[in-house]
Write an enzyme that holds these catalytic residues in place. Structure first.
Site, PDB file in Angstrom:
ATOM      1  N   LEU A  95      12.269  23.623  37.727  1.00  0.00           N
ATOM      2  CA  LEU A  95      13.178  24.913  37.756  1.00  0.00           C
ATOM      3  C   LEU A  95      13.601  25.256  38.941  1.00  0.00           C
ATOM      4  CD1 LEU A  95      13.438  27.446  35.996  1.00  0.00           C
ATOM      5  CD2 LEU A  95      11.714  28.576  37.188  1.00  0.00           C
ATOM      6  N   ASP A  96      15.144  25.293  38.823  1.00  0.00           N
ATOM      7  CA  ASP A  96      16.007  25.702  40.038  1.00  0.00           C
ATOM      8  C   ASP A  96      16.162  24.430  40.883  1.00  0.00           C
ATOM      9  OD1 ASP A  96      16.050  28.429  38.709  1.00  0.00           O
ATOM     10  OD2 ASP A  96      14.655  29.149  40.211  1.00  0.00           O
ATOM     11  N   GLU A  97      15.777  23.530  40.603  1.00  0.00           N
ATOM     12  CA  GLU A  97      15.710  22.276  41.537  1.00  0.00           C
ATOM     13  C   GLU A  97      16.710  21.321  41.115  1.00  0.00           C
ATOM     14  OE1 GLU A  97      14.205  21.993  44.461  1.00  0.00           O
ATOM     15  OE2 GLU A  97      12.612  23.903  44.308  1.00  0.00           O
ATOM     16  N   ARG A 111      19.137  18.726  49.583  1.00  0.00           N
ATOM     17  CA  ARG A 111      19.080  19.731  48.512  1.00  0.00           C
ATOM     18  C   ARG A 111      20.345  19.434  47.715  1.00  0.00           C
ATOM     19  NH1 ARG A 111      19.386  20.869  44.255  1.00  0.00           N
ATOM     20  NH2 ARG A 111      18.643  22.789  43.131  1.00  0.00           N
TER      21      ARG A 111
END
Lengths: 278, 278, 278, 278
Positions: B222-224, D206
């Site tokens: 999630l969100d990654e 990221r």
């Protein structure tokens, strides 16, 4: 429960104005939640806006303030509530569509009374949202004749603001005068660059690396009215002018939306050819 | 008249890849209008995208390229045309509404096959635009049961991309696997700041001066997932968290729209947990 | 160990150019680390830039390429290394100072051969950094006489780029011709808005909400050369024109610095009155 | 001729505060040139800042105001003038260099009393500008011993603000307490993303498309102090983490410079873990 009001004042600057205003509000038991004040050194004008809470007799308060403040003072006291707007457009749907969706989702602090256009192209879109659409064609009409017909339509409504959401016709001074300082336009360039026709083509030909949009109050001088908001996006050599035009739609509608919000919250003052935004 | 095609290739890097690709295209009489190439030094992967003009037997060309390029090569050759998308949403209308208006105005390089939601709230909006709306409630269902029902709906369509336009439920790995690298989500924060619930409240409590939105490919984490696009807006101390949420809607929909455009033009490569955007 | 080189090519577009270039590089055992290519549809020009690794006989490679490519091709093959620059300035220190600090901190991919100014005001600053300073006053000289003296100074050096870091005099076509496409200027406005004198005052009087800076290649037409980079900052009604000027210094120096970096890395192509930035 | 003063007040909110303040100022014949006021609904705190003109007995005025305002009021009345600052740094020169150049060019509304560092690397740079440099090495010292030595140096000066221009050591609560709310740090990320060591490497891993910098007031909790200013720049897949670090230097120094200007103009209020910027 306390209601919320906006107090907007502009007048010639002199000593003690904030004192006189706040004294009056205090006497009436009102609480200032937020205020901003600005004195334009050049024009020696004083601008004041406060959000206040309490129970107000708006007319009485305005009269009280009038007595204490300089003669030419403009004093506006209004409850925080939805404004009534007219949207005018021509053929393009992005700015209008953005306003319609926001209105539908209760994200716009305004009622759309009607949409007025010189074409019928956007009628099906507007009618999806059950908003009256007035198509007033300019065909075979002089500018004055055409505007007369539009003014007739508008005269049916009690209008706070007119939003030109890509309305691609020039308004006459008479029209502008009728809704002075209440007509908001979105211009599809970073004014004052690329005044006039097809700014994206001009931008492409100049080879700029940034394009923008400008929301402004409409005055008699085309593209010269007081600027409310501007924003930009980056472009590069891979953009033809149609790509710029396409990419520009997002920034156009966002800038218009931001400017409209400022108007709906009574945050804009006109200071000559400029705005003061609190 | 020449058609336009996109050639996307990624594989292990080795010398001569551009030569081998361009040789093949040249032999077939094709013209490269634009290309970009990038070698990730860390992963030693090669990424190539070209826009070409000419008459193409896409399958034949893919096979020719396959013979010359490293074994693990991913080769995608597709005519430039409208993609087919599904939009998923929950209750909020701003991101969905933006996509609907663009679709209506022919500004979206995609056909919206259907909208799928776990609520019926947005059904009236979607049906205004004559797009099928499937309400698949999650009420009294396990996550797996709910997704099974959604997958049944989706199975009727030949889908290029699924757009999560504020779909507020977590997808299982099984669902994600079914549309691997083809699900695009908009997260209402500047990731990786404010992962998890109510990022605007988190942002408000941290006292940030900038908030943002992030569009990313959905993965199991999630969100990654790989980030496609991000943008920001400025806020100040006058913003409560609901003001941030309200202001954030514009940037959410713009970022999602930009990311979707990149996907629709086949400009996104996945490189591990990152994207390469040409 | 492999060295790094830049290959820059521009020529009339025709089929097979990428093939011919990459074939030549592959034969010589060179590896393309990154490349970008662009065809301007309007001018039918082809632009190509690659970063390559390997052992190169630059002259031999250029000759090989010349044989295969269209006649008017511009081919530049250069090892990635520090460029040699001259900085010209007048009285303001912010843009110059930024370059000096970067040079001192080894953050500039260039050697500053000298600073040339029409005043001696900045001499103490420059000499702190042990860089030669040439003050060539324009007092009592015609523009031609003044430039002749400057050109004499410059003739001592082998110059890659001349950086006008707020050099406030107009250059003659003769001067521009001497360093064609190698003179980079920073203009203190968001061109083409506010061409000419005191753009901040113009911006203030127009009441804009955004000001900017523009770095461009110097041509015979003042403020009209190909734009390399632009950026903006937001202003509001509290800014007088001197506040704008003050705030603008940060954006001026950042934009000039970014444009200079692009030049130092051979990333700029001139395409008529535009740039292509890879 | 009238002098300019800043009046800053924060206290518990109650009705009539603006009235009481403006009454006091008016009685003393002072003119409010600009003011802003804000009430934090959550904490019920009142914040007020005015720029005033006139002849002021600052102590007398503060006492008068103290009598009328709530007990816990913080009242700061100061003439608009240059502040005295200390800059602390470690090895990197970009943020320090920017401050030095601005100081040299009289663009900084402050006197730099001294530069303090735990290394001697930046000594030659600082001494070019005839500013005292104190190298206080932390070698073989505990954090407390090291800070004790620094505090000894600082005790010689009457300091308005301490600027951490990439000072790469954590400060103890004792140190922070000594200069409470007067230490400004630049963090090289868009907080709260990438707290801790090497944020650029974290950002690279990221795969973000935007990086930023954050200037904040230093508190006992590392990277958690009230945020003054933030800004961002865009990056893409071609940036390794060192490229991000390099590109980030411009935004770091700009954000620090903007935050420092706000401090020097007494525009910052601390409101718990947040700032109010007028």
């Amino acid at each position: 429960m306390d209601r919320k009001y906006i107090v907007k004042i502009d007048c010639d600057d002199e000593k003690g104005l904030v004192y006189k205003i706040s004294q009056t509000l205090f006497k009436d038991g009102l609480n200032i939640v937020a205020n901003r004040e600005f004195v334009d050194i050049q024009t020696k004008k004083f601008f004041f806006r406060a959000e206040i809470k309490g129970d107000i007799d708006t007319e009485g308060l305005a009269n009280e303030l009038k007595k204490k403040l300089p003669q030419n003072s403009n004093i506006l006291i209004s409850e925080k509530k939805k404004k009534d707007i007219i949207v005018m457009c021509t053929k393009e749907s992005h700015a209008l569509g953005d306003i319609l969706i926001k209105h539908y989702s209760d994200e716009l602090n305004a009622n759309i009374l009607a949409v007025v256009s010189n074409y019928d192209i956007l009628q099906p879109l507007v009618e999806k949202f059950d908003i009256p659409y007035y198509c007033v064609s300019h065909k075979d009409l002089s500018r004055e004749e055409h505007e007369k017909k539009i003014l007739e339509v508008l005269s049916k409504f009690d209008i706070d603001f007119i939003v030109l959401a890509k309305y691609m016709r020039i308004l006459t001074p008479k029209f502008v005068k009728s809704y002075e300082n209440r007509i908001i336009n979105i211009h599809h360039s970073f004014l004052p660059a690329f005044i006039g026709a097809n700014p994206y083509k001009q931008a492409y030909e100049r080879g700029v690396k940034i394009i923008g949009a400008t929301a402004h109050i409409v005055t008699d001088n085309l593209d010269e009215g007081p600027i409310i908001a501007q924003d930009i996006i980056r472009v590069d050599h891979t953009y033809g002018w149609r790509d710029m035009q396409f990419a520009g739609k997002n920034v156009e509608k966002t800038v218009l939306s931001n400017a409209l919000n400022l108007a709906l919250e009574d945050k804009i003052f006109i200071n000559g050819n400029k705005t003061i935004i609190f």
